[in-house]
Design a protein around this motif. Structure first.
Motif, mmCIF file in Angstrom:
data_model
loop_
_atom_site.group_PDB
_atom_site.id
_atom_site.type_symbol
_atom_site.label_atom_id
_atom_site.label_comp_id
_atom_site.label_asym_id
_atom_site.label_seq_id
_atom_site.Cartn_x
_atom_site.Cartn_y
_atom_site.Cartn_z
ATOM 1 N N UNK A 1 0.848 -1.193 0.000
ATOM 2 C CA UNK A 1 0.000 0.000 0.000
ATOM 3 C C UNK A 1 0.882 1.241 0.000
ATOM 4 N N UNK A 2 0.916 1.900 -1.144
ATOM 5 C CA UNK A 2 1.788 3.069 -1.290
ATOM 6 C C UNK A 2 1.067 4.383 -1.055
ATOM 7 N N UNK A 3 -0.243 4.344 -0.813
ATOM 8 C CA UNK A 3 -1.014 5.587 -0.807
ATOM 9 C C UNK A 3 -1.695 5.936 0.521
ATOM 10 N N UNK A 4 -2.084 4.940 1.321
ATOM 11 C CA UNK A 4 -2.805 5.239 2.560
ATOM 12 C C UNK A 4 -1.890 5.967 3.544
ATOM 13 N N UNK A 5 -2.302 7.123 4.059
ATOM 14 C CA UNK A 5 -1.468 7.819 5.038
ATOM 15 C C UNK A 5 -1.324 7.019 6.333
ATOM 16 N N UNK A 6 -0.113 6.983 6.856
ATOM 17 C CA UNK A 6 0.189 6.314 8.122
ATOM 18 C C UNK A 6 0.692 7.345 9.112
ATOM 19 N N UNK A 7 0.027 7.403 10.269
ATOM 20 C CA UNK A 7 0.405 8.323 11.338
ATOM 21 C C UNK A 7 0.799 7.501 12.561
ATOM 22 N N UNK A 8 1.942 7.796 13.148
ATOM 23 C CA UNK A 8 2.339 7.159 14.399
ATOM 24 C C UNK A 8 1.941 8.056 15.562
ATOM 25 N N UNK A 9 1.284 7.460 16.548
ATOM 26 C CA UNK A 9 0.786 8.224 17.694
ATOM 27 C C UNK A 9 1.370 7.652 18.981
ATOM 28 N N UNK A 10 1.770 8.545 19.864
ATOM 29 C CA UNK A 10 2.297 8.049 21.125
ATOM 30 C C UNK A 10 2.988 9.135 21.931
ATOM 31 N N UNK A 11 4.064 8.734 22.572
ATOM 32 C CA UNK A 11 4.750 9.585 23.544
ATOM 33 C C UNK A 11 6.206 9.783 23.128
ATOM 34 N N UNK A 12 6.792 10.845 23.680
ATOM 35 C CA UNK A 12 8.117 11.245 23.237
ATOM 36 C C UNK A 12 9.209 10.308 23.735
ATOM 37 N N UNK A 13 9.033 9.705 24.905
ATOM 38 C CA UNK A 13 10.101 8.919 25.514
ATOM 39 C C UNK A 13 10.668 7.841 24.592
ATOM 40 N N UNK A 14 9.845 7.012 23.941
ATOM 41 C CA UNK A 14 10.429 5.985 23.058
ATOM 42 C C UNK A 14 11.196 6.574 21.873
ATOM 43 N N UNK A 15 10.747 7.731 21.381
ATOM 44 C CA UNK A 15 11.451 8.386 20.275
ATOM 45 C C UNK A 15 12.781 8.945 20.762
ATOM 46 N N UNK A 16 12.761 9.572 21.920
ATOM 47 C CA UNK A 16 13.992 10.113 22.508
ATOM 48 C C UNK A 16 14.996 8.993 22.739
ATOM 49 N N UNK A 17 14.511 7.851 23.252
ATOM 50 C CA UNK A 17 15.399 6.719 23.509
ATOM 51 C C UNK A 17 15.975 6.153 22.221
ATOM 52 N N UNK A 18 15.175 6.154 21.168
ATOM 53 C CA UNK A 18 15.617 5.645 19.869
ATOM 54 C C UNK A 18 16.619 6.597 19.233
ATOM 55 N N UNK A 19 16.457 7.892 19.538
ATOM 56 C CA UNK A 19 17.274 8.944 18.935
ATOM 57 C C UNK A 19 16.462 9.688 17.903
ATOM 58 N N UNK A 20 16.240 10.989 18.116
ATOM 59 C CA UNK A 20 15.330 11.754 17.268
ATOM 60 C C UNK A 20 15.760 11.722 15.806
ATOM 61 N N UNK A 21 17.011 12.011 15.534
ATOM 62 C CA UNK A 21 17.474 12.066 14.135
ATOM 63 C C UNK A 21 17.339 10.704 13.474
ATOM 64 N N UNK A 22 17.740 9.665 14.179
ATOM 65 C CA UNK A 22 17.639 8.301 13.658
ATOM 66 C C UNK A 22 16.173 7.916 13.445
ATOM 67 N N UNK A 23 15.334 8.273 14.422
ATOM 68 C CA UNK A 23 13.915 7.934 14.321
ATOM 69 C C UNK A 23 13.283 8.581 13.095
ATOM 70 N N UNK A 24 13.523 9.875 12.901
ATOM 71 C CA UNK A 24 12.903 10.582 11.781
ATOM 72 C C UNK A 24 13.388 10.024 10.450
#
Length: 280
Positions: free
Chosen positions: A97-120
Motif C-alpha cells: 500500500x503506497x497511498x494510505x497515510x500512516x500516522x504514528x501516535x504516542x509519547x516522546x520517551x520511546x522516540x527520545x530513547x531511539x534517537x530523534x534524528x535516527x527515528x525521523x
C-alpha cells in the motif's frame, strides 16, 4: 515557514474533499496482540474503509490513555513490540500500500530513547507520513516538531475543549496534515462525544486555520461516526477498535475472529462516515 512537499495526508484530504465526504481515521496499537496479527489488521484497515491509519507506538506509561488502550499497549509490549518493530511494520505495510497515510501516535520517551534524528530518518524511509505526540507541547517544538517538519513528516497537534482562542495560535503554529480535536476532556475511551459541541468547536478552530479538523474520543459506533463526521472533516476511532481486538482474544492470544472483528467494525464506521457526506 517555507513551502513543503505534498504528503500522502494532504493528497488523501484533497481527494476526500473533492468527493465531498469526511475521513475515517482508525487507531490500533502496533503489535497488539502480536506482530503478525497486528500487521494483518493494519493491511486490512484501508480495504475495510479506513482513509488514514494511526498506529500507536507502545510505551509502558501511556498516561493519556484509558484502560482499553493501556491494556493493548501492555499486550503489545509483552509480545515483544519495540520501536524498531513498529517501523518495520510500516515498511511491511508499504510493500502492498503506497497511498494510505500512516500516522504514528504516542509519547516522546520511546522516540527520545531511539534517537530523534535516527527515528525521523527511519520513519520517513519506512513510509510514515505524520506524528501525533501527546506529551510534547508547542513550547517544546524544537525537540521533535521542527525536525519532523524539516524531514518531511507532518506533526499533528491535539486541540481539546480547554484549548481557548488565546492558546490556539500556539497549538496551530507548526501543525500540519490535520488538527486532531479531542472532543471530551479526560482519558480515552470513557465518554461519548456531543455532536453539537463538536460542531461549535470545529467552527472555532477553523477560524484559526485552513487545516482539516478530525475529531476523536467517544466515537464507537457507525451512528456516532456519522454524527461526528457531519460536524467535522473526519472521525477518529481508537478505543472501540482496540476493544474489538481484546474481545476476540482467547487467553490473550489472537483467534480466527480477531482480524474480522476489527474490520467488521471499521466497515460499520466507514458506512456511517459516508452517510454523513450524503446527509451534507
Amino acid at each position: 515557514m517555507t513551502s513543503r512537499p505534498v504528503t500522502r495526508i494532504d493528497a488523501k484530504v484533497a481527494a476526500l474533499s473533492a468527493e465531498g465526504r469526511p475521513a475515517l481515521v482508525t487507531f490500533v496499537t502496533a503489535g497488539d496482540p502480536d506482530y503478525d496479527t497486528s500487521l494483518a489488521i493494519l493491511k486490512a484497515l484501508p480495504k475495510a474503509g479506513a482513509d488514514i491509519v494511526e498506529f500507536g507506538m507502545p510505551f509502558s506509561d501511556p498516561m493519556a490513555e484509558g484502560p482499553p488502550i493501556q491494556a493493548s499497549t501492555l499486550r503489545a509490549l509483552k509480545a515483544g513490540q519495540t520501536m524498531a518493530r513498529t517501523l518495520q511494520m510500516v515498511r511491511d505495510f508499504r510493500a502492498d500500500d503506497a497511498t494510505t497515510p500512516v500516522v504514528l501516535m504516542g509519547y516522546y520517551n520511546p522516540i527520545y530513547s531511539y534517537g530523534v534524528e535516527r527515528f525521523l530518518a527511519d520513519a520517513k524511509a519506512a513510509g510514515v507520513d505524520g506524528l501525533i505526540i501527546v506529551d510534547l507541547p508547542p513550547e517544546e517544538d524544537d525537540e521533535l516538531c521542527i525536525p519532523a517538519l524539516e524531514a518531511g513528516v507532518s506533526f499533528i497537534r491535539l486541540a481539546t475543549p480547554t484549548t481557548d482562542d488565546k492558546r490556539l495560535p500556539a497549538v496551530l503554529a507548526n501543525t500540519s496534515g490535520f488538527v486532531y480535536y479531542v472532543s471530551i476532556t479526560g482519558i480515552t475511551g470513557t465518554a461519548s462525544a456531543d455532536p453539537t459541541r463538536v460542531a461549535d468547536a470545529v467552527a472555532r478552530i477553523k477560524r484559526h486555520t485552513d487545516l482539516p479538523v478530525m475529531v476523536g474520543f467517544g466515537v464507537r459506533t457507525g451512528e456516532q461516526a456519522r454524527a461526528i463526521a457531519a460536524a467535522a472533516d473526519g472521525a477518529v476511532v481508537g478505543s472501540a477498535l482496540v476493544n474489538a481486538v481484546r474481545d476476540s482474544l482467547e487467553d490473550g492470544r489472537a483467534t480466527a475472529r480477531t482480524v474480522p472483528a476489527v474490520t467488521g467494525l471499521v466497515e460499520e464506521l466507514a458506512a456511517g462516515v459516508r452517510a454523513a457526506s450524503r446527509a451534507g
